[in-house]
Scaffold this motif. Structure first.
Motif, mmCIF file in Angstrom:
data_model
loop_
_atom_site.group_PDB
_atom_site.id
_atom_site.type_symbol
_atom_site.label_atom_id
_atom_site.label_comp_id
_atom_site.label_asym_id
_atom_site.label_seq_id
_atom_site.Cartn_x
_atom_site.Cartn_y
_atom_site.Cartn_z
ATOM 1 N N LEU A 146 0.830 -1.208 0.000
ATOM 2 C CA LEU A 146 0.000 0.000 0.000
ATOM 3 C C LEU A 146 0.863 1.257 0.000
ATOM 4 O O LEU A 146 0.629 2.192 -0.785
ATOM 5 C CB LEU A 146 -0.919 -0.014 1.221
ATOM 6 N N VAL A 147 1.893 1.268 0.870
ATOM 7 C CA VAL A 147 2.783 2.434 0.930
ATOM 8 C C VAL A 147 3.535 2.589 -0.388
ATOM 9 O O VAL A 147 3.680 3.703 -0.921
ATOM 10 C CB VAL A 147 3.760 2.296 2.109
ATOM 11 N N GLY A 148 4.018 1.480 -0.946
ATOM 12 C CA GLY A 148 4.733 1.545 -2.215
ATOM 13 C C GLY A 148 3.856 2.070 -3.336
ATOM 14 O O GLY A 148 4.310 2.845 -4.191
ATOM 15 N N THR A 149 2.594 1.674 -3.353
ATOM 16 C CA THR A 149 1.659 2.156 -4.376
ATOM 17 C C THR A 149 1.438 3.665 -4.247
ATOM 18 O O THR A 149 1.425 4.401 -5.247
ATOM 19 C CB THR A 149 0.321 1.413 -4.248
ATOM 20 N N LEU A 150 1.278 4.128 -3.008
ATOM 21 C CA LEU A 150 1.055 5.563 -2.800
ATOM 22 C C LEU A 150 2.291 6.375 -3.193
ATOM 23 O O LEU A 150 2.169 7.466 -3.787
ATOM 24 C CB LEU A 150 0.691 5.818 -1.332
ATOM 25 N N ILE A 151 3.490 5.867 -2.854
ATOM 26 C CA ILE A 151 4.715 6.553 -3.240
ATOM 27 C C ILE A 151 4.796 6.676 -4.754
ATOM 28 O O ILE A 151 5.159 7.730 -5.318
ATOM 29 C CB ILE A 151 5.952 5.811 -2.693
ATOM 30 N N TRP A 152 4.460 5.609 -5.432
ATOM 31 C CA TRP A 152 4.464 5.644 -6.908
ATOM 32 C C TRP A 152 3.473 6.670 -7.436
ATOM 33 O O TRP A 152 3.807 7.458 -8.334
ATOM 34 C CB TRP A 152 4.131 4.254 -7.444
ATOM 35 N N LEU A 153 2.280 6.704 -6.881
ATOM 36 C CA LEU A 153 1.268 7.663 -7.347
ATOM 37 C C LEU A 153 1.697 9.110 -7.090
ATOM 38 O O LEU A 153 1.466 10.006 -7.917
ATOM 39 C CB LEU A 153 -0.069 7.375 -6.659
ATOM 40 N N PHE A 154 2.353 9.349 -5.925
ATOM 41 C CA PHE A 154 2.781 10.712 -5.599
ATOM 42 C C PHE A 154 3.975 11.158 -6.454
ATOM 43 O O PHE A 154 4.093 12.343 -6.798
ATOM 44 C CB PHE A 154 3.165 10.813 -4.116
#
Length: 353
Positions: A146-154
């Motif tokens: 989840l954190v990795g996905t959000l980092i990618w989106l940001f």
């Protein structure tokens, strides 16, 4: 004469028909309940109890040894002996062919295993393959994803490491999240956007706490498993090689639990097989098992669990004439200071078990 002595007079009189002849009392080596001392004389909890009771009933007797539990049971049921004083458990099957006095000792089955070795690591392996452990690992992975996905989106529009192909950017985000979570090294390609950096700070702080809690939980579970041992319930016996004494009440219990076992004639035979690695656990009456392991098998240990419930009693043939007299005398003896001292002398700190 004491009050207790006067109270026993009617029962002494009732036992007089048996007192006119010498009774044959069967026994077998079952330390600390029945054993021979250096002079070759019988002693032990059951032996001392029989002598104490017989003295008060004016019974004459002599001991006759049998090699196995089955032989002792047969001797009683066939009338070859007038009583049996050892470590005989009261069971329904035995009660059909013989009589028993009041129980004088309550116990259960113990489990002996080797100290260390491959078998001792089974609880650890069980922990790593348990649902709780897998659930914890999957939870950490889900949070990292989840954190990795959000980092990618940001970061995908502001940071070339997360740009381009969506799969490449997603994998980069998850990798950074995993490295930051495990503190495996300096996390490269850190976030540049304000939301990304805020999330990164929160995640690195939270991951330290999360990993610490996870490791503490696993350490506690492993410690508990190692202390409890490879066997905690009867179900655990089904997955390992088990030994038991042929003809003992242990066999009946294992049979009811649908647990396979290797039979041995004597406890020492089974414990030697356990020491040699031929079986993984040996099940037997707990006090007898603990005594034998303590005296002769320091490489083994008795686990801190008790299976089943058992009562020891003096065995008698059916239609005997002295059971009532023995019962009354036993009931008085079991409440006496003499009995408490006898138990403590043989069992020490385990005397209250």
């Amino acid at each position: 004469m004491t009050v207790v002595g006067l109270w026993l007079l009617p029962w002494v009189a009732q036992a007089q028909p048996a007192a006119g002849r010498e009774l044959v009392v069967g026994t077998r080596a079952a330390p600390p309940f029945a054993m021979k001392n250096a002079e070759g004389q019988w002693e032990g909890i059951s032996i001392d109890l029989w002598r104490h009771v017989a003295e008060r009933l004016n019974l004459r007797y002599r001991f006759e040894e049998r090699d196995t539990v089955a032989a002792l049971v047969d001797a009683v049921s066939n009338g070859q002996v007038d009583a049996a004083a050892a470590a005989l458990t009261v069971t329904a099957a035995r009660r059909q062919v013989m009589d028993f006095t009041q129980p004088f000792f309550s116990t259960g089955l113990g489990v002996a295993v080797g100290r260390g070795g491959a078998t001792a690591w089974l609880p650890v392996l069980r922990t790593f393959f348990s649902f709780g452990f897998l659930q914890g690992v999957l939870t950490l992975l889900a949070i990292a994803l989840l954190v990795g996905t959000l980092i990618w989106l940001f970061e995908r529009k502001q940071h070339e490491a997360y740009g381009g192909n969506a799969m490449r950017g997603f994998v980069a985000g998850v990798w950074w999240s995993a490295v930051a979570m495990t503190q495996a090294g300096a996390a490269q390609d850190g976030p540049r956007t304000l939301p990304g950096r805020i999330l990164a700070v929160v995640w690195m702080i939270a991951s330290v706490v999360t990993i610490a809690v996870f490791i503490a939980g696993i350490t506690s579970a492993l410690t508990t498993q190692r202390m409890q041992g490879v066997v905690r319930t009867a179900n655990d016996l089904r997955s390992i090689r088990v030994g038991a004494v042929a003809g003992s009440s242990t066999v009946e219990y294992l049979g009811m639990q649908r647990i396979g076992f290797q039979p041995y004639n004597l406890p020492a035979d089974g414990l030697r097989a356990l020491k040699a690695g031929q079986i993984d656990a040996f099940v037997y009456d707990r006090p007898l098992l603990a005594w034998t392991v303590q005296q002769d098998f320091p490489e083994l240990e008795v686990l801190p669990i008790t299976l089943d419930n058992q009562n020891y009693a003096i065995a008698l043939p059916l239609e005997n004439t002295i059971r009532v007299a023995l019962d009354v005398t036993l009931l008085a003896t079991l409440r006496s200071e003499w009995w408490q001292q006898t138990r403590f002398r043989y069992l020490g700190r385990d005397a209250s078990n």
